[in-house]
Motif scaffolding. Structure first.
Motif, PDB file in Angstrom:
ATOM      1  N   VAL A  10      10.062  69.214 -55.712  1.00 52.99           N
ATOM      2  CA  VAL A  10       8.640  69.499 -55.473  1.00 52.99           C
ATOM      3  C   VAL A  10       8.268  69.113 -54.049  1.00 52.99           C
ATOM      4  N   GLY A  11       8.746  67.962 -53.590  1.00 58.52           N
ATOM      5  CA  GLY A  11       8.452  67.540 -52.225  1.00 58.52           C
ATOM      6  C   GLY A  11       9.029  68.493 -51.183  1.00 58.52           C
ATOM      7  N   LEU A  12      10.257  68.942 -51.386  1.00 56.43           N
ATOM      8  CA  LEU A  12      10.846  69.911 -50.456  1.00 56.43           C
ATOM      9  C   LEU A  12      10.108  71.242 -50.511  1.00 56.43           C
ATOM     10  N   ASN A  13       9.641  71.614 -51.699  1.00 56.53           N
ATOM     11  CA  ASN A  13       8.867  72.842 -51.842  1.00 56.53           C
ATOM     12  C   ASN A  13       7.552  72.746 -51.059  1.00 56.53           C
ATOM     13  N   LEU A  14       6.881  71.605 -51.154  1.00 58.51           N
ATOM     14  CA  LEU A  14       5.643  71.408 -50.402  1.00 58.51           C
ATOM     15  C   LEU A  14       5.899  71.385 -48.892  1.00 58.51           C
ATOM     16  N   LEU A  15       6.990  70.768 -48.481  1.00 63.26           N
ATOM     17  CA  LEU A  15       7.330  70.774 -47.053  1.00 63.26           C
ATOM     18  C   LEU A  15       7.601  72.185 -46.545  1.00 63.26           C
ATOM     19  N   ALA A  16       8.285  72.978 -47.353  1.00 61.52           N
ATOM     20  CA  ALA A  16       8.552  74.362 -46.950  1.00 61.52           C
ATOM     21  C   ALA A  16       7.256  75.157 -46.864  1.00 61.52           C
ATOM     22  N   ALA A  17       6.326  74.922 -47.787  1.00 63.84           N
ATOM     23  CA  ALA A  17       5.042  75.629 -47.751  1.00 63.84           C
ATOM     24  C   ALA A  17       4.241  75.217 -46.515  1.00 63.84           C
ATOM     25  N   MET A  18       4.238  73.934 -46.183  1.00 60.62           N
ATOM     26  CA  MET A  18       3.517  73.484 -44.987  1.00 60.62           C
ATOM     27  C   MET A  18       4.161  74.039 -43.724  1.00 60.62           C
ATOM     28  N   TRP A  19       5.460  74.145 -43.700  1.00 61.36           N
ATOM     29  CA  TRP A  19       6.168  74.668 -42.538  1.00 61.36           C
ATOM     30  C   TRP A  19       5.837  76.141 -42.334  1.00 61.36           C
TER      31      TRP A  19
ATOM     32  N   ARG B 151       3.056  77.648 -43.305  1.00 67.78           N
ATOM     33  CA  ARG B 151       1.646  77.796 -42.904  1.00 67.78           C
ATOM     34  C   ARG B 151       1.438  77.494 -41.431  1.00 67.78           C
ATOM     35  N   ARG B 152       2.232  76.601 -40.891  1.00 61.86           N
ATOM     36  CA  ARG B 152       2.069  76.234 -39.488  1.00 61.86           C
ATOM     37  C   ARG B 152       2.732  77.227 -38.544  1.00 61.86           C
ATOM     38  N   GLY B 153       3.331  78.237 -39.065  1.00 58.32           N
ATOM     39  CA  GLY B 153       3.920  79.250 -38.204  1.00 58.32           C
ATOM     40  C   GLY B 153       5.403  79.067 -37.978  1.00 58.32           C
ATOM     41  N   GLY B 154       6.029  78.253 -38.743  1.00 56.30           N
ATOM     42  CA  GLY B 154       7.451  78.029 -38.583  1.00 56.30           C
ATOM     43  C   GLY B 154       8.272  79.080 -39.294  1.00 56.30           C
ATOM     44  N   GLY B 155       7.615  79.947 -40.031  1.00 55.78           N
ATOM     45  CA  GLY B 155       8.330  80.974 -40.784  1.00 55.78           C
ATOM     46  C   GLY B 155       8.835  82.084 -39.877  1.00 55.78           C
ATOM     47  N   SER B 156       9.421  83.090 -40.454  1.00 56.40           N
ATOM     48  CA  SER B 156      10.000  84.189 -39.671  1.00 56.40           C
ATOM     49  C   SER B 156       9.071  85.402 -39.663  1.00 56.40           C
ATOM     50  N   ARG B 157       7.793  85.151 -39.479  1.00 59.80           N
ATOM     51  CA  ARG B 157       6.857  86.268 -39.404  1.00 59.80           C
ATOM     52  C   ARG B 157       6.948  86.929 -38.033  1.00 59.80           C
TER      53      ARG B 157
END
Length: 137
Positions: A111-120, A122-128
């Motif tokens: 759950v903690g890693l899932n929340l960290l991935a979601a926060m990452w 949202r901050r633009g760290g994704g591959s958009r």
């Protein structure tokens, strides 16, 4: 895709944790259930002797005192060894509790890693793909 990798890793760790708990429990129950077999053998305190290289440095009074102490403790040790197989049932409960706590910690890790991935994300760290600014003509 990142969420799937996180949960795949968590479930893999949970499977490994379950295997380790099962193996440790099996070995411990086997050892406890066979501990009573040791009481059938002669406890032979008289057969215990100091090594030849150590006997010149140890006074005979100390050797005799230690031998009498060990012979007085022999019935107590035999009683303990006979009582040990009864502990195997309690070991099962302890194993389940430890396995449950470890499993809960692994799920909380997921759950903690899932929340960290979601926060990452949202901050633009994704591959958009970022849109290009339009140029004025």
């Amino acid at each position: 895709m990142l969420y799937a990798l996180i949960w795949f890793g968590v479930f893999g760790l949970l499977a490994f944790w379950s295997l380790v708990a099962w193996a440790v429990h099996a070995v411990a129950v086997w050892a406890l259930s066979n501990a009573g077999v040791l009481t059938g053998s002669a406890w032979g305190v008289e057969g215990l002797r100091l090594p030849q290289w150590l006997s010149p440095w140890v006074p005979p009074e100390i050797v005799q005192a230690m031998t009498s102490l060990l012979s007085s403790l022999a019935p107590f040790a035999e009683c303990l060894l006979q009582a040990v197989p009864a502990l195997a049932g309690g070991l099962t409960v302890v194993t389940w509790v430890i396995w449950g706590l470890g499993g809960a910690l692994l799920v909380l890790l997921g759950v903690g890693l899932n929340l960290l991935a979601a926060m990452w994300r949202r901050r633009g760290g994704g591959s958009r793909v970022k849109p290009r600014p339009l140029l004025a003509a």
